[in-house]
Structures are given as C-alpha cells and as structure tokens.
Design an enzyme around this catalytic site. Structure first.
Site, mmCIF file in Angstrom:
data_model
loop_
_atom_site.group_PDB
_atom_site.id
_atom_site.type_symbol
_atom_site.label_atom_id
_atom_site.label_comp_id
_atom_site.label_asym_id
_atom_site.label_seq_id
_atom_site.Cartn_x
_atom_site.Cartn_y
_atom_site.Cartn_z
ATOM 1 N N CYS A 117 -20.404 10.112 -66.223
ATOM 2 C CA CYS A 117 -21.089 9.150 -65.639
ATOM 3 C C CYS A 117 -20.205 7.673 -66.028
ATOM 4 O O CYS A 117 -19.853 7.614 -67.120
ATOM 5 C CB CYS A 117 -22.619 8.912 -65.737
ATOM 6 S SG CYS A 117 -23.325 10.831 -65.304
ATOM 7 N N ASP A 118 -20.576 6.646 -64.673
ATOM 8 C CA ASP A 118 -20.015 5.323 -65.220
ATOM 9 C C ASP A 118 -20.984 4.490 -65.591
ATOM 10 O O ASP A 118 -22.307 4.875 -65.944
ATOM 11 C CB ASP A 118 -19.131 4.890 -63.951
ATOM 12 C CG ASP A 118 -20.015 5.065 -62.754
ATOM 13 O OD1 ASP A 118 -21.484 4.714 -62.734
ATOM 14 O OD2 ASP A 118 -19.575 4.854 -61.533
ATOM 15 N N LEU A 119 -20.723 3.220 -65.504
ATOM 16 C CA LEU A 119 -21.738 2.313 -65.987
ATOM 17 C C LEU A 119 -22.824 2.171 -65.068
ATOM 18 O O LEU A 119 -23.942 1.521 -65.471
ATOM 19 C CB LEU A 119 -20.983 0.853 -66.191
ATOM 20 C CG LEU A 119 -19.937 0.492 -67.489
ATOM 21 C CD1 LEU A 119 -19.374 -0.774 -67.360
ATOM 22 C CD2 LEU A 119 -20.670 0.756 -68.604
#
Length: 133
Positions: free
Chosen positions: A14-16
């Site tokens: 997952c990203d930010l």
C-alpha cells in the site's frame, strides 16, 4: 475455463493513501497467470530454459475500486485465443467480502523462440484453442 486464485493484501503493498499501489495490481495479475499455467501443467521456468519465452505485448487495465491492507480478494483468469500467434488473459480482481469488482484487465501475449520470432508451443496452444467464428 476460468481459473481462480485467492490472495490477501499485505501492508507493504500500500501507498501513503493507505490503498494498494496501482503497480501492485500488475503483480497480482501476473501471479494469477503463472498459477494458471502451473495448474495446467505448464512449467514457466522449463519453457524459459528451453529458450521459449512468454511475453506480454499489451496490458489493458481498468481500476474500479481500491483494496486496503488485510483485504482478501480473488483473481479470475480466463484464457482467450486472439490470433494464430497471440493469446489473451481476461482477468478480474474482486474483493472477497462483497464480491466488488476492483480491477478488470486484458493482458495479451505471445511466445517467442530463441531468435525472438513469435510462435506458439504445443503446451500453450492446448490452453488457447482458436475460437471458431
């Protein structure tokens, strides 16, 4: 013939924003295609050792929803023959808890010999029969 594989989102995918990074979906789709081949007794590594390479020549992907850490999901793989030398994998990713469509994709490929010339070996040919009109 439709193939299914069940998976789960890992935190590091997952990203930010807290959702699966868009590039990770390509990994999920590729893993499902490899598992489809393995389930149909096609040894991807042996093909490569025999200088037969399966290559992607086009990727089409529509993002419909997002997955988040811990989501369980499944990937469907449907093989289709698109021409004498090309084949496609129609693929969908669904979130398991509600069967929501997350990704719809068509990945088109071919196989090439050691000289880079396209051809379809027998074990791949058997998985992608030419559709009659």
């Amino acid at each position: 013939m439709v193939f299914r594989i069940d998976l789960k989102v890992r935190d590091y995918e997952c990203d930010l924003q807290g959702i699966v990074n868009n590039g990770v979906y390509f990994n999920y789709l590729e893993h499902a295609r490899h598992e489809f081949l393995h389930a149909n007794n096609v040894d991807f590594a042996k093909l490569a050792a025999d200088k037969i390479n399966l290559v992607v020549i086009r990727s089409e992907i529509d993002f419909k929803a997002s997955l988040v850490p811990g989501d369980e999901f499944y990937v469907l793989v449907t093989p289709k023959r698109t021409s004498k030398l090309k084949f496609a994998f129609e693929q969908q990713i669904f979130r398991t808890c509600d069967d929501k469509l997350v990704v719809a994709a068509v990945i088109t490929g071919t196989s090439v010999n050691e000289r880079g010339r396209p051809f379809v070996p027998a074990e791949i040919d058997a998985l992608f029969p030419i559709q009659s009109a």
